[in-house]
Design a protein around this motif. Structure first.
Motif, PDB file in Angstrom:
ATOM      1  N   VAL A 121      -3.892   7.547   0.062  1.00  0.00           N
ATOM      2  CA  VAL A 121      -2.744   6.634   0.018  1.00  0.00           C
ATOM      3  C   VAL A 121      -1.494   7.435  -0.332  1.00  0.00           C
ATOM      4  N   ASP A 122      -0.326   6.869  -0.052  1.00  0.00           N
ATOM      5  CA  ASP A 122       0.902   7.596  -0.368  1.00  0.00           C
ATOM      6  C   ASP A 122       1.105   7.632  -1.880  1.00  0.00           C
ATOM      7  N   TYR A 123       2.066   8.425  -2.308  1.00  0.00           N
ATOM      8  CA  TYR A 123       2.226   8.737  -3.724  1.00  0.00           C
ATOM      9  C   TYR A 123       2.518   7.496  -4.570  1.00  0.00           C
ATOM     10  N   SER A 124       3.325   6.579  -4.053  1.00  0.00           N
ATOM     11  CA  SER A 124       3.685   5.402  -4.841  1.00  0.00           C
ATOM     12  C   SER A 124       2.452   4.545  -5.148  1.00  0.00           C
ATOM     13  N   ILE A 125       1.562   4.385  -4.153  1.00  0.00           N
ATOM     14  CA  ILE A 125       0.323   3.631  -4.381  1.00  0.00           C
ATOM     15  C   ILE A 125      -0.591   4.400  -5.320  1.00  0.00           C
ATOM     16  N   ARG A 126      -0.674   5.717  -5.128  1.00  0.00           N
ATOM     17  CA  ARG A 126      -1.530   6.532  -5.992  1.00  0.00           C
ATOM     18  C   ARG A 126      -1.072   6.439  -7.446  1.00  0.00           C
ATOM     19  N   GLN A 127       0.228   6.418  -7.676  1.00  0.00           N
ATOM     20  CA  GLN A 127       0.735   6.289  -9.038  1.00  0.00           C
ATOM     21  C   GLN A 127       0.318   4.960  -9.658  1.00  0.00           C
ATOM     22  N   GLU A 128       0.316   3.900  -8.872  1.00  0.00           N
ATOM     23  CA  GLU A 128      -0.132   2.608  -9.394  1.00  0.00           C
ATOM     24  C   GLU A 128      -1.623   2.647  -9.714  1.00  0.00           C
ATOM     25  N   GLN A 129      -2.402   3.303  -8.865  1.00  0.00           N
ATOM     26  CA  GLN A 129      -3.837   3.415  -9.132  1.00  0.00           C
ATOM     27  C   GLN A 129      -4.102   4.264 -10.366  1.00  0.00           C
TER      28      GLN A 129
END
Length: 486
Positions: A121-129
């Motif tokens: 996933v892109d970085y913004s989604i990864r940060q949420e995860q």
């Protein structure tokens, strides 16, 4: 004959251009080339592929004395630039994802973790995860996990006899996956499906081969077993998640945290995402804890001074708190903490950390030499190698937990990123507190209840594994104490 002024102007401009070009070629281009890192001698096209696959740490030991703390290895069509030591690795750990990215270099994890999570996933989604992980590992959650850790250790070692010989490596691997199942995967797995899930994780784990880093989808038997195991795990967790949601039952484990997690836009996690995040969590924690627990035991059993110090600490805690062991009491075990930390310094399970450079940047060595690292390079550092630099650690190959004690603090004296067993900076390991608590829970129980003796030779390092651990068996003779620490 008079010259045409227009021709004269063109001629002057041409001569000026040639002079300028010469100036640039003489003064600027060589200077730029001189600022590029030195390059490891290697074969055309293949570059250092064979040396890298044979063992990057071996290559680092050979090249670091010759080339210094910054150098580049050509690898097929890629360039890997190594940054070794705290003076040059700051940018590696502090740079933003837009400058130095994890996503491209860790794509080989996608078949294992699954679609839609972490590096898929892109970085913004990864940060949420990653925020979901952080929330699942908050102190109030950790306190509940500690109760499970202590219970698992007591239960497991109660099955040992009064005396005997065991393979400590096997015993700790077994105990830690039991603990991880209880704390992370939930009681449904721990109590009913442990053997099935454990076997599937074994196939998933064995599907992560050195060749997988370069060709993660190569149709080899290990990859086929990996893919089948991943599919079956998804089916198992989908059933468990559905059952929990229908029953409305809430448990104190990471599975429950992921079920309840929501993205900023209000979207709940999907079953597929929950499964992938659980697999990533177990991968990150199980190996590190079992490997470090084994190394800690091996070193303590060969160093009577440090063994006596940790036993004395346990004796003092027993006098102070009785037999009780909880999160706060584990946090008081500073001597044991330093012994674990030193074992982890000498044997970090991840020997390489990688990033992909999206922009040019400059590093300066401790000698004051500057190098320009071009956009497009893979940038790497090695905890295994950096943790043993003699200009950072005194007698770096010696097991000496006191180096982290008050008054020495060798990992802090040389500056930030001197100790990188858990990474650091933006991408430091979220599970570090969990790992220390788990290993302390195990070893505090062993130290209090057993006399232990290493009967096999001191173990060697298994460099052939993706997550570098202990090679062969670690045979230990045990005898149960009549009274704990009497």
């Amino acid at each position: 004959m008079e010259l045409d002024p227009k021709l004269l102007n063109v001629g002057v401009l041409l001569i000026a251009t040639l002079i300028a070009a010469k100036f640039i070629s003489v003064f600027l281009i060589p200077r730029s080339r001189k600022r590029l890192p030195p390059v490891v001698k290697s074969w055309p096209f293949l570059g250092g592929l064979f040396r890298f696959l044979k063992g990057p740490v071996i290559m680092l030991k050979q090249e670091y004395p010759k080339l210094g703390s910054v150098f580049t290895l050509h690898l097929l069509n890629k360039n890997i630039t190594f940054l070794i030591g705290p003076q040059v690795s700051s940018h590696f750990f502090k740079a933003s994802e837009s400058d130095l990215s994890q996503q491209e270099v860790y794509q080989f994890n996608v078949p294992t973790f699954g679609p839609g999570v972490v590096f898929d996933v892109d970085y913004s989604i990864r940060q949420e995860q990653f925020r979901f992980f952080t929330e699942a590992l908050r102190v109030n959650k950790l306190k509940g996990y500690v109760d499970q850790m202590v219970y698992e250790a007591e239960e497991y070692f109660s099955k040992w006899g009064e005396s005997g010989e065991v393979d400590l490596k096997y015993e700790l691997e077994r105990l830690i996956i039991l603990t991880a199942s209880g704390c992370l995967l939930g009681e449904e797995v721990r109590n009913k499906l442990f053997d099935d899930v454990s076997a599937l994780f074994h196939d998933l784990d064995n599907g992560m081969q050195p060749i997988s880093v370069i060709f993660p989808y190569l149709p080899i038997p290990a990859h086929r077993r990996r893919d089948q195991a991943r599919k079956r795990l998804a089916e198992i967790f989908s059933t468990i998640i559905s059952s929990r949601k229908q029953s409305g039952k809430s448990e104190n484990d990471m599975l429950q945290c992921f079920i309840e997690s929501k993205y900023k836009n209000g979207r709940p996690t999907t079953d597929s995402e929950i499964t992938g995040l659980l697999i990533a969590a177990l991968f990150a924690g199980q190996h590190t804890s079992s490997i470090t627990s084994t190394w800690t035991g091996a070193y303590l059993l060969c160093n009577q001074k440090h063994m006596a110090a940790v036993v004395d600490e346990q004796r003092d805690l027993l006098k102070k708190h009785g037999n009780k062991v909880d999160h706060d009491i584990l946090s008081e075990m500073n001597v044991l903490y330093r012994c674990i930390k030193e074992a982890l310094r000498l044997h970090p399970p991840l020997i390489m950390l990688l990033r992909s450079s999206h922009s040019d940047f400059t590093v300066t060595t401790k000698e004051g030499k500057e190098y320009d690292i071009p956009k497009g390079h893979i940038v790497a550092t090695s905890p295994t190698f950096a943790n043993r630099l003699p200009d950072v650690y005194k007698d770096p190959d010696t097991y000496d937990p006191d180096r982290f004690g008050p008054g020495r603090d060798e990992d802090k004296a040389a500056g930030a990123f001197s100790y990188i067993s858990f990474g650091g900076g933006r991408h430091g390991c979220l599970g570090e507190p969990f790992a220390y608590l788990q290993i302390k829970a195990i070893w505090s129980h062993l130290l209090r209840n057993f006399e232990l003796e290493l009967v096999s030779p001191f173990p060697e390092t298994d460099w052939n594994a993706m997550v570098v651990g202990v090679k062969g068996k670690v045979m230990v003779r045990y005898k149960r104490k009549v009274l704990p620490l009497s």
